[in-house]
Scaffold this active site. Structure first.
Site, PDB file in Angstrom:
ATOM      1  N   LYS A 111       2.242  -8.466  36.213  1.00  0.00           N
ATOM      2  CA  LYS A 111       2.344  -9.435  35.301  1.00  0.00           C
ATOM      3  C   LYS A 111       2.667 -10.789  36.041  1.00  0.00           C
ATOM      4  O   LYS A 111       2.173 -11.869  35.488  1.00  0.00           O
ATOM      5  CB  LYS A 111       3.496  -9.266  34.366  1.00  0.00           C
ATOM      6  CG  LYS A 111       3.462  -8.173  33.634  1.00  0.00           C
ATOM      7  CD  LYS A 111       4.561  -8.170  32.384  1.00  0.00           C
ATOM      8  CE  LYS A 111       4.331  -7.009  31.451  1.00  0.00           C
ATOM      9  NZ  LYS A 111       5.739  -6.928  30.611  1.00  0.00           N
ATOM     10  N   LYS A 194      -6.414  -1.210  30.066  1.00  0.00           N
ATOM     11  CA  LYS A 194      -5.308  -0.955  28.936  1.00  0.00           C
ATOM     12  C   LYS A 194      -5.367  -1.718  27.608  1.00  0.00           C
ATOM     13  O   LYS A 194      -5.461  -2.855  27.619  1.00  0.00           O
ATOM     14  CB  LYS A 194      -4.026  -0.749  29.376  1.00  0.00           C
ATOM     15  CG  LYS A 194      -3.140  -0.010  28.883  1.00  0.00           C
ATOM     16  CD  LYS A 194      -1.693  -0.076  29.506  1.00  0.00           C
ATOM     17  CE  LYS A 194      -1.057  -1.375  29.398  1.00  0.00           C
ATOM     18  NZ  LYS A 194       0.490  -1.386  29.727  1.00  0.00           N
ATOM     19  N   LYS A 197      -0.878  -5.771  24.244  1.00  0.00           N
ATOM     20  CA  LYS A 197      -0.191  -6.919  23.126  1.00  0.00           C
ATOM     21  C   LYS A 197      -1.010  -8.232  23.755  1.00  0.00           C
ATOM     22  O   LYS A 197      -0.831  -9.106  22.961  1.00  0.00           O
ATOM     23  CB  LYS A 197       1.143  -6.641  23.178  1.00  0.00           C
ATOM     24  CG  LYS A 197       1.733  -5.679  22.652  1.00  0.00           C
ATOM     25  CD  LYS A 197       3.240  -5.717  22.663  1.00  0.00           C
ATOM     26  CE  LYS A 197       4.079  -4.670  22.020  1.00  0.00           C
ATOM     27  NZ  LYS A 197       5.324  -4.527  22.694  1.00  0.00           N
TER      28      LYS A 197
HETATM   29  P1  AMP Z   1       4.785  -2.437  25.447  1.00  0.00           P
HETATM   30  O1  AMP Z   1       3.793  -2.871  24.726  1.00  0.00           O
HETATM   31  O2  AMP Z   1       5.026  -3.041  26.891  1.00  0.00           O
HETATM   32  O3  AMP Z   1       6.081  -2.867  24.923  1.00  0.00           O
HETATM   33  O4  AMP Z   1       4.867  -0.903  25.285  1.00  0.00           O
HETATM   34  C1  AMP Z   1       5.661  -0.167  24.408  1.00  0.00           C
HETATM   35  C2  AMP Z   1       5.367   1.271  24.452  1.00  0.00           C
HETATM   36  O5  AMP Z   1       3.937   1.367  24.015  1.00  0.00           O
HETATM   37  C3  AMP Z   1       5.647   1.921  25.767  1.00  0.00           C
HETATM   38  O6  AMP Z   1       6.167   2.973  25.726  1.00  0.00           O
HETATM   39  C4  AMP Z   1       4.300   1.877  26.379  1.00  0.00           C
HETATM   40  O7  AMP Z   1       3.912   2.946  27.396  1.00  0.00           O
HETATM   41  C5  AMP Z   1       3.431   1.999  25.118  1.00  0.00           C
HETATM   42  N1  AMP Z   1       2.137   1.632  25.299  1.00  0.00           N
HETATM   43  C6  AMP Z   1       1.771   0.453  25.327  1.00  0.00           C
HETATM   44  N2  AMP Z   1       0.499   0.133  25.643  1.00  0.00           N
HETATM   45  C7  AMP Z   1      -0.296   1.328  25.468  1.00  0.00           C
HETATM   46  C8  AMP Z   1      -1.442   1.939  25.535  1.00  0.00           C
HETATM   47  N3  AMP Z   1      -2.603   1.098  25.690  1.00  0.00           N
HETATM   48  N4  AMP Z   1      -1.727   3.224  25.362  1.00  0.00           N
HETATM   49  C9  AMP Z   1      -0.694   4.118  25.274  1.00  0.00           C
HETATM   50  N5  AMP Z   1       0.710   3.568  25.126  1.00  0.00           N
HETATM   51  C10 AMP Z   1       1.007   2.477  25.578  1.00  0.00           C
END
Ligand code: AMP
Ligand code: TRP
Length: 337
Positions: A111, A194, A197
């Site tokens: 990041k 990956k 968002k």
């Molecule tokens: P975040 O988007 O970083 O706030 O992640 C929120 C939750 O979604 C966390 O448990 C992450 O591990 C999961 N997560 C985020 N991106 C992915 C992805 N591409 N595949 C699977 N899980 C994800």
């Protein structure tokens, strides 16, 4: 006692990876655990957030959790900044975690990128706040996607050091729960990145707010390869895009990758993609429309979240009292979360 804590940041676009890797698993854990699910807005501001967007995204994440089937009556759904214990315990844990530990965090390196000197101090200390989220409730299990494994290991190290330094057995060591066929959903444009968002290309992800047309368009345009679909998962080696699309199908259909491969063995991507799009629309459509309905009534959402914060405080309060006592703060007995 088995207690779950998990969180999602109210940043950017909530996507299929968040659903399959996180929220859907949470829904399935509700019968077996006492759960706290949190919209982690304090984590979100470790990188710049437009205030109006932050507020809208906070409600949107809460709406997505409820729409996907999280039970806010039986469990606790709340916003991190509404419970002061998170920031308070995070400060104490800042004084427990070592610089050397944080220097190893790969998410910070990704990041912060090349502009490390310009990253916020909050982004660096992010994993300590995450440890505080979990430990303020003495959570025993933490369901997350693959990408959060390192942060969970750090949480365990912090808990262990706190217990050892003060000679107590205050914090349990939380276990990560990384399960389901979609712990790492990849970008629709690049099978090695990956789904995220913050990806600049909206075609890289399926958003939880996408309508049927958008979902179909994105799946049609998704990168695949010229080969036929394999008979077994072993035929997906070195084919990251194919592996990702079949993995998404398996997860949405709630079947194993073996079953999905068997179903489409020898077929072409063109027809597989049509079926994947139909399935995605069928699974996500009802959640998206329920999200819209909930978002249209922010006062109701805010009331659900305020109630959740109140109940979260009653769980965190005795833990923080214990921590203040052990650390030697005068106010321990009077602590209010
Ligand atoms: P975040 O988007 O970083 O706030 O992640 C929120 C939750 O979604 C966390 O448990 C992450 O591990 C999961 N997560 C985020 N991106 C992915 C992805 N591409 N595949 C699977 N899980 C994800
Ligand atoms: N860091 C997590 C992510 O980006 C979100 C998060 C914050 C979290 N606090 C947490 C996840 C506590 C699990 C438990 O995905």
């Amino acid at each position: 006692m088995r207690r779950i804590f998990s969180g999602i940041q109210p940043t950017g676009h909530l996507h299929l990876g968040n659903y399959l890797g996180a929220i859907r698993n949470w829904v399935r854990l509700q019968d077996d655990f006492e759960c706290l699910f949190c919209v982690v807005d304090l984590h979100a501001i470790t990188v710049w957030q437009d205030p109006a967007e932050l507020r809208a995204n906070t409600r949107r994440i809460a709406a997505a959790m409820l729409a996907a089937g999280v039970d806010a009556g039986k469990h606790i759904v709340f916003v991190q900044s509404q419970v002061a214990a998170h920031a308070q315990l995070a400060w104490i844990l800042n004084c427990v975690a070592r610089l050397g530990w944080l220097n190893r965090m790969t998410q910070f390196k990704e990041k912060a990128g090349k502009h490390r000197e310009n990253a916020s101090v909050g982004l660096y200390a992010y994993p300590n706040l995450m440890a505080a989220d979990i430990l303020a409730y003495k959570a025993t299990h933490v369901p997350v996607g693959e990408d959060q494994k390192q942060h969970l290991e750090l949480t365990r190290d912090i808990a262990q050091k706190f217990n050892a330094d003060y000679g107590v057995a205050l914090f349990p060591l939380p276990e990560p729960l990384i399960f389901g066929p979609a712990t790492r959903v990849m970008s629709l444009r690049d099978g090695k990145a990956k789904m995220s968002k913050s990806d600049a290309s909206d075609y890289s992800r399926i958003n939880m707010t996408d309508d049927a047309d958008a979902i179909r368009r994105k799946i049609q345009k998704a990168t695949s390869d010229p080969g036929m679909l394999p008979e077994t998962p072993s035929g997906l080696e070195e084919r990251p895009e194919a592996a990702n699309l079949l993995g998404i199908y398996a997860a949405l259909a709630d079947e194993t990758l073996e079953q999905t491969c068997g179903r489409f063995a020898g077929g072409m991507f063109s027809s597989f993609k049509r079926e994947l799009a139909d399935l995605a629309v069928a699974r996500l459509g009802p959640i998206t429309s329920e999200m819209r309905r909930l978002e249209a009534d922010p006062a109701h959402l805010d009331a659900v979240l305020a109630d959740g914060a109140g109940r979260a405080r009653t769980v965190a309060e005795p833990v923080l009292r214990e921590v203040f006592e052990v650390v030697g703060f005068l106010s321990a007995g009077h602590y209010r979360a």
